[in-house]
Design an enzyme around this catalytic site. Structure first.
Site, PDB file in Angstrom:
ATOM      1  N   GLY A   1      -4.066  67.066  58.918  1.00  0.00           N
ATOM      2  CA  GLY A   1      -4.309  66.305  60.141  1.00  0.00           C
ATOM      3  C   GLY A   1      -5.052  65.003  59.939  1.00  0.00           C
ATOM      4  O   GLY A   1      -5.440  64.351  60.915  1.00  0.00           O
TER       5      GLY A   1
ATOM      6  N   ASP B   1      12.071  61.317  66.879  1.00  0.00           N
ATOM      7  CA  ASP B   1      10.676  61.502  67.285  1.00  0.00           C
ATOM      8  C   ASP B   1       9.862  60.233  67.089  1.00  0.00           C
ATOM      9  O   ASP B   1       8.695  60.185  67.485  1.00  0.00           O
ATOM     10  CB  ASP B   1      10.039  62.666  66.522  1.00  0.00           C
ATOM     11  CG  ASP B   1      10.147  62.511  65.020  1.00  0.00           C
ATOM     12  OD1 ASP B   1      11.285  62.534  64.512  1.00  0.00           O
ATOM     13  OD2 ASP B   1       9.112  62.360  64.341  1.00  0.00           O
TER      14      ASP B   1
END
Length: 498
Positions: free
Chosen positions: A124, A250
Site C-alpha cells: 500500500g 481502471d
C-alpha cells in the site's frame, strides 16, 4: 478554528459495497517536499496550515482530518485486455471531497498511504520516484492545458519501501474531479448488481453530467458525455506527444481527466509506434494506438451500462452502438482541428488532414523531434508580412535527416497558408499557444528522480517544475530543458512503480 479541509462528501454516502472504509497507516518521520500553494488557494484551503505540523500529519496519513471519511473505492478493470473482476484502491485512500472557490467539487486522495482491503498482498505504499513523477507530470499537463488530476502535496515518509531495491517512501495528495473509472461500472456489471450500477450512474450524472438527468435516456446521455470527453482528451494527448502507457479500463476516468501517470512518457523523435512502458511488450498502448484503445475502453463502459440503457437487450445494444459511433467523428474533429492550429491554420479545408498527415509521415521517416518541429515551425511560418528569417527555416530543416523532404512539404504548407485570413503575427501567436517549447522530457524527468532518490537533492525537481509551469514561453535562461536527448530518446523505458 475552521477545519483544515472543509469536507463535503458525496461518494461516502453511497452503499457500503462501493468501498471499504479504511484509515491511512501512520508513518514515522514525514517531511514535506512540496506543497502546491496555488492549487491549495484555488481549493479554498489555507496553505500555511497545510505546511504546519498539523497539515503535514494529515498529508502524510498520520492523522485523519476533521470531516474526512477515509475509504478505498472498489472497481474492476481490463488490464492489457484481460478482465480482472476486483481491483480497487490498493494503495490510495479517498479522504473526502471539497468544493473549491470555482464551485467545482474535487476529491482529495492520498496515494501511498498504506494497505487497504484491495491491496492484494501489496504494502500500500509508494516510492518517492513515482510520486515525484506524478506530481511533476500532472502539473505540467495542467500548464499545457490538458485535463488532468492535480498534485496538492508530496511528502516523504521516512520509511523505506521494498521494490526491486530499497527505495525511500512517499505520499502524494492527489486532487481529481472524481475517481470514478470505467472499471467502477464494470465492478457492478460483473456481479449482476443492477441497483449498484444504477446508483453509481446516478451519482456520476449528478457530479459530471447534470444535464443528462433531463435527457430522454439519461444513461445514454451519460455515456455520450464520457465518450465526448475521452475523444477530446486523447486528441489533446496526441497533440503534445503524450503516451499514457497503461490505458487499462481502471485507468480511464469518466470525468475526462488524465489519471494514473505510472509509466507515462512523451515522444522525442516522432514515431507513432512508440511505447515506452516496460510492461507493454506488444505496444498495445503505443502513442498511435491510443485513440483505438480509448474506443475499446468506452465499448467496455457501454457494455457495463447495457442494463440501464433499456430493459430490452436489443434496444440497449442499439443505444450503446449509436453512442459509440459518435467517437470517431468527435475524435477526428478535435484532433484535426488541433493539428490545423499547430500549423497556423484557422480554417478547415478538405486537404488539411492529408497536409498534416504528410508532415507527420515525413517526421517519422526522418527521425524529427515532435515538439521541436512544431515549435520551430511557429517561427518559420510565412505570412503577409516579412519573410521568416532564414535561420528560423534552417532550424526546422536541421531536425530532418533529409532536409529536402521537409522542403517539399513546406512548399505545400506555404501555399495553404496563402489561403488563410489574418496576419503573420496572429498566426505566430496562435502556433506558439498550441506548440509548447517545454514538455517533461523523459531524460530530464529521470535525472530529476535520480537526484532526489539517490542524493536527496530536490533542486532539479523544483527547477523542472518551475520551467514546466510556463511551457509556451521561450524562457531563454532554461533553453537546455527544451533540447531533445541524444538518439531521439530511443531505448528509453518507463516502469509502473507499484
Amino acid at each position: 478554528m475552521t477545519a483544515l479541509f472543509p469536507f463535503d462528501n458525496s461518494f461516502a454516502r453511497l452503499p457500503d459495497r462501493f468501498f471499504a472504509r479504511v484509515a491511512p497507516t501512520a508513518v514515522e518521520a514525514p517531511r514535506l517536499v512540496r506543497l502546491n500553494r496555488t492549487l491549495a488557494l484555488d481549493l479554498g484551503l489555507d496553505p500555511d496550515r497545510l505546511e504546519s505540523p498539523e497539515g503535514l500529519d494529515v498529508l502524510s496519513g498520520r492523522r485523519v482530518a476533521e470531516g474526512a471519511e477515509p475509504l478505498a473505492a472498489a472497481y474492476a478493470g481490463h488490464q492489457f485486455g484481460q478482465f480482472v473482476p476486483q481491483l480497487g484502491d490498493g494503495r490510495a485512500i479517498l479522504l473526502g471531497e471539497v468544493v473549491g472557490r470555482d464551485g467545482r467539487r474535487r476529491d482529495i486522495q492520498l496515494k501511498g498511504s498504506g494497505p487497504t482491503p484491495f491491496s492484494r498482498r501489496g504494502d500500500g505504499r509508494a516510492a518517492l520516484g513515482p510520486v515525484l513523477r506524478e506530481y511533476l507530470v500532472s502539473e505540467a499537463m495542467h500548464a499545457l492545458g490538458i485535463p488532468t488530476t492535480r498534485a496538492l502535496a508530496a511528502v516523504t515518509t521516512g520509511e523505506p519501501v521494498i521494490r526491486e531495491t530499497v527505495l525511500p517512501g512517499a505520499v502524494l495528495t492527489r486532487v481529481a474531479s472524481s475517481h470514478i473509472r470505467v472499471g467502477s461500472f464494470q465492478f457492478f456489471a460483473a456481479r449482476g448488481d443492477v441497483e449498484g450500477l444504477r446508483a453509481l450512474a446516478d451519482h456520476a450524472i449528478a457530479r459530471h453530467d447534470p444535464e443528462a438527468a433531463e435527457a430522454e435516456n439519461p444513461y445514454r446521455a451519460l455515456l455520450e458525455g464520457v465518450i465526448r470527453r475521452q475523444a477530446e482528451l486523447v486528441a489533446r494527448w496526441l497533440g503534445i506527444g503524450f503516451i499514457h502507457g497503461v490505458m487499462n479500463t481502471d485507468n480511464m476516468s469518466i470525468a475526462g481527466e488524465t489519471i494514473d501517470y505510472g509509466p507515462c512518457a512523451f515522444l522525442d523523435a516522432y514515431d507513432p509506434a512508440t511505447a515506452f512502458s516496460s510492461i507493454d511488450r506488444h505496444g498495445r498502448y503505443a502513442y498511435g494506438n491510443q485513440p483505438r484503445i480509448a474506443l475499446w475502453n468506452l465499448t467496455r463502459l457501454a457494455e457495463a451500462l447495457l442494463p440501464l440503457l433499456s430493459e430490452d437487450e436489443t434496444k440497449a445494444v442499439a443505444e450503446a452502438e449509436a453512442a459509440l459511433t459518435g467517437f470517431a467523428g468527435l475524435f477526428e474533429a478535435a484532433y484535426h482541428g488541433l493539428l490545423n492550429r499547430k500549423l497556423g491554420l484557422t480554417t478547415m479545408r478538405d486537404g488539411d488532414p492529408a497536409l498534416a498527415g504528410d508532415l507527420l509521415k515525413t517526421m517519422a521517416e526522418n527521425g524529427a523531434d515532435f515538439t521541436l518541429t512544431f515549435r520551430r515551425l511557429s517561427a518559420a511560418a510565412p505570412g503577409s508580412g516579412p519573410a521568416p528569417e532564414p535561420e528560423a527555416v534552417e532550424a526546422v530543416r536541421s531536425l530532418f535527416i533529409d532536409p529536402t523532404s521537409f522542403d517539399a512539404w513546406a512548399e505545400r504548407w506555404r501555399r495553404r497558408l496563402d489561403e488563410e485570413p489574418g496576419s503573420a503575427a496572429g498566426r505566430k501567436a496562435l502556433m506558439r499557444s498550441v506548440n509548447p517549447a517545454f514538455i517533461p522530457r523523459n531524460h530530464r524527468v529521470e535525472a530529476m528522480i535520480e537526484a532526489a532518490v539517490e542524493r536527496q537533492d530536490f533542486v532539479p525537481f523544483e527547477t523542472l517544475l518551475t520551467v514546466l509551469s510556463r511551457p509556451y514561453d521561450d524562457q531563454p535562461d532554461f533553453a537546455q530543458f527544451a533540447e531533445a536527448p541524444e538518439g531521439g530518446g530511443r531505448g528509453y523505458r518507463t516502469f509502473c512503480g507499484t
